[in-house]
Design an enzyme around this catalytic site. Structure first.
Site, short mmCIF file in Angstrom:
data_model
loop_
_atom_site.label_atom_id
_atom_site.label_comp_id
_atom_site.label_asym_id
_atom_site.label_seq_id
_atom_site.Cartn_x
_atom_site.Cartn_y
_atom_site.Cartn_z
N LYS A 1 0.84 -1.21 0.00
CA LYS A 1 0.00 0.00 0.00
C LYS A 1 0.87 1.26 0.00
CE LYS A 1 -2.38 -0.87 3.83
NZ LYS A 1 -1.74 -2.14 4.25
N ARG B 1 -9.63 1.16 8.74
CA ARG B 1 -9.22 -0.20 9.06
C ARG B 1 -10.31 -0.96 9.80
NH1 ARG B 1 -3.31 0.84 8.97
NH2 ARG B 1 -2.17 -1.10 9.23
N ARG C 1 11.64 -5.93 6.23
CA ARG C 1 11.38 -4.53 5.86
C ARG C 1 12.21 -3.56 6.70
NH1 ARG C 1 5.24 -2.41 5.60
NH2 ARG C 1 5.23 -2.75 7.84
N ARG D 1 10.87 -1.57 12.00
CA ARG D 1 9.74 -1.24 12.88
C ARG D 1 9.61 -2.31 13.96
NH1 ARG D 1 4.78 0.13 8.83
NH2 ARG D 1 3.69 -0.91 10.52
N ARG E 1 -0.78 -8.91 13.75
CA ARG E 1 -1.31 -7.90 12.81
C ARG E 1 -2.12 -8.58 11.70
NH1 ARG E 1 3.93 -5.20 11.08
NH2 ARG E 1 2.66 -3.82 9.79
P1 AMP Z 1 0.70 0.77 9.12
O1 AMP Z 1 1.92 1.59 8.97
O2 AMP Z 1 -0.41 1.23 8.23
O3 AMP Z 1 0.98 -0.71 8.99
O4 AMP Z 1 0.17 1.00 10.62
C1 AMP Z 1 0.97 0.64 11.73
C2 AMP Z 1 0.12 0.55 12.97
O5 AMP Z 1 -0.48 1.83 13.24
C3 AMP Z 1 -1.05 -0.42 12.90
O6 AMP Z 1 -0.66 -1.76 13.17
C4 AMP Z 1 -1.96 0.15 13.98
O7 AMP Z 1 -1.48 -0.15 15.27
C5 AMP Z 1 -1.79 1.65 13.78
N1 AMP Z 1 -2.76 2.18 12.79
C6 AMP Z 1 -2.49 2.71 11.57
N2 AMP Z 1 -3.62 3.06 10.94
C7 AMP Z 1 -4.64 2.74 11.77
C8 AMP Z 1 -6.04 2.83 11.69
N3 AMP Z 1 -6.67 3.31 10.60
N4 AMP Z 1 -6.78 2.39 12.74
C9 AMP Z 1 -6.19 1.92 13.86
N5 AMP Z 1 -4.86 1.77 13.99
C10 AMP Z 1 -4.08 2.19 12.97
#
Ligand code: AMP
Length: 210
Positions: free
Chosen positions: A13, A88, A122, A153, A164
């Site tokens: 993404k 999400r 990553r 991360r 996740r």
């Molecule tokens: P990402 O970088 O998109 O993989 O997001 C990393 C983490 O941020 C996720 O595993 C969640 O803990 C939090 N996060 C990001 N976007 C959301 C969202 N829309 N709703 C809830 N938690 C989020």
């Protein structure tokens, strides 16, 4: 064009959203990047989000909905935007529909075994959001885009990746059906053996970009 990028963690993404941002001149809005930046700056938002992110859980709906609602008011969103990692949950999608008009929800699909391999190797740049895989870095440790030191991360550890993926299946995957019913869903089957460029061309095609 107001876009949503759906798909499991590691599906690409962020990578495709950044390319599209450069091509269309519309911002990529990544809630994950915004939360990580807040964590790095140790703001109240960052401190409250930290425990959820590091456990691979979702940050509470009301927190992320508030951030996105504010962000979409900015001038640079006037001609469109790419929501990367939001919504999400169905509750987030319902809230979004009250303050935004979405044209397309693009679902990037990828097999679980490839996702695990991708996420565990990553490396990311916390400054500009750049994403890399150790297999292509050839030992390089800084971001090719801005020179910042790359990091792994915390939530890309094997146990957290599993959580996740479970969270994705339970809470986010229902959005595929949600946007399908609204007639907004386009799915791109990403080919893990093909280059980023080949997959990006599939994304462009799905969006009708000539
Ligand atoms: P990402 O970088 O998109 O993989 O997001 C990393 C983490 O941020 C996720 O595993 C969640 O803990 C939090 N996060 C990001 N976007 C959301 C969202 N829309 N709703 C809830 N938690 C989020």
């Amino acid at each position: 064009m107001n876009l949503i990028f759906l798909g499991p963690p590691g599906a690409g993404k962020g990578t495709h959203a950044q390319r599209l941002m450069n091509e269309l001149g519309i911002p990529q809005i990544s809630t994950g990047d915004m939360l990580r930046q807040a964590m790095k700056a140790e703001t109240p938002l960052g401190l409250s989000a930290k425990k959820f992110i590091e456990a691979g859980e979702l940050v509470p709906d009301e927190v992320v909905i508030g951030i996105v609602e504010e962000r979409l008011k900015a001038d640079d969103c006037k001609n469109g935007y790419i929501l990367d990692g939001f919504p999400r949950t169905v509750a987030q999608a319902e809230a979004l529909s009250k303050f935004a008009h979405i044209d397309v929800a693009l679902n990037l699909s990828l097999a679980d075994d490839v996702i695990i391999q991708r996420l565990s190797g990553r490396r990311v740049c916390l400054k500009c959001g750049g994403t890399y895989h150790i297999s292509t870095l050839n030992g390089r440790e800084d971001c090719a885009n801005c020179g910042e030191k790359l990091v792994q991360r915390k939530d890309d550890s094997p146990e957290t990746i599993q959580n996740r993926l479970s969270v994705y299946a339970a809470q986010t995957a229902p959005l595929i059906e949600y946007y399908q019913q609204k007639g907004l869903l386009h799915t791109v089957e990403c080919d893990a053996s093909a280059s980023v460029e080949v997959n990006y061309q599939k994304v462009r095609k799905a969006l009708g970009i000539e």
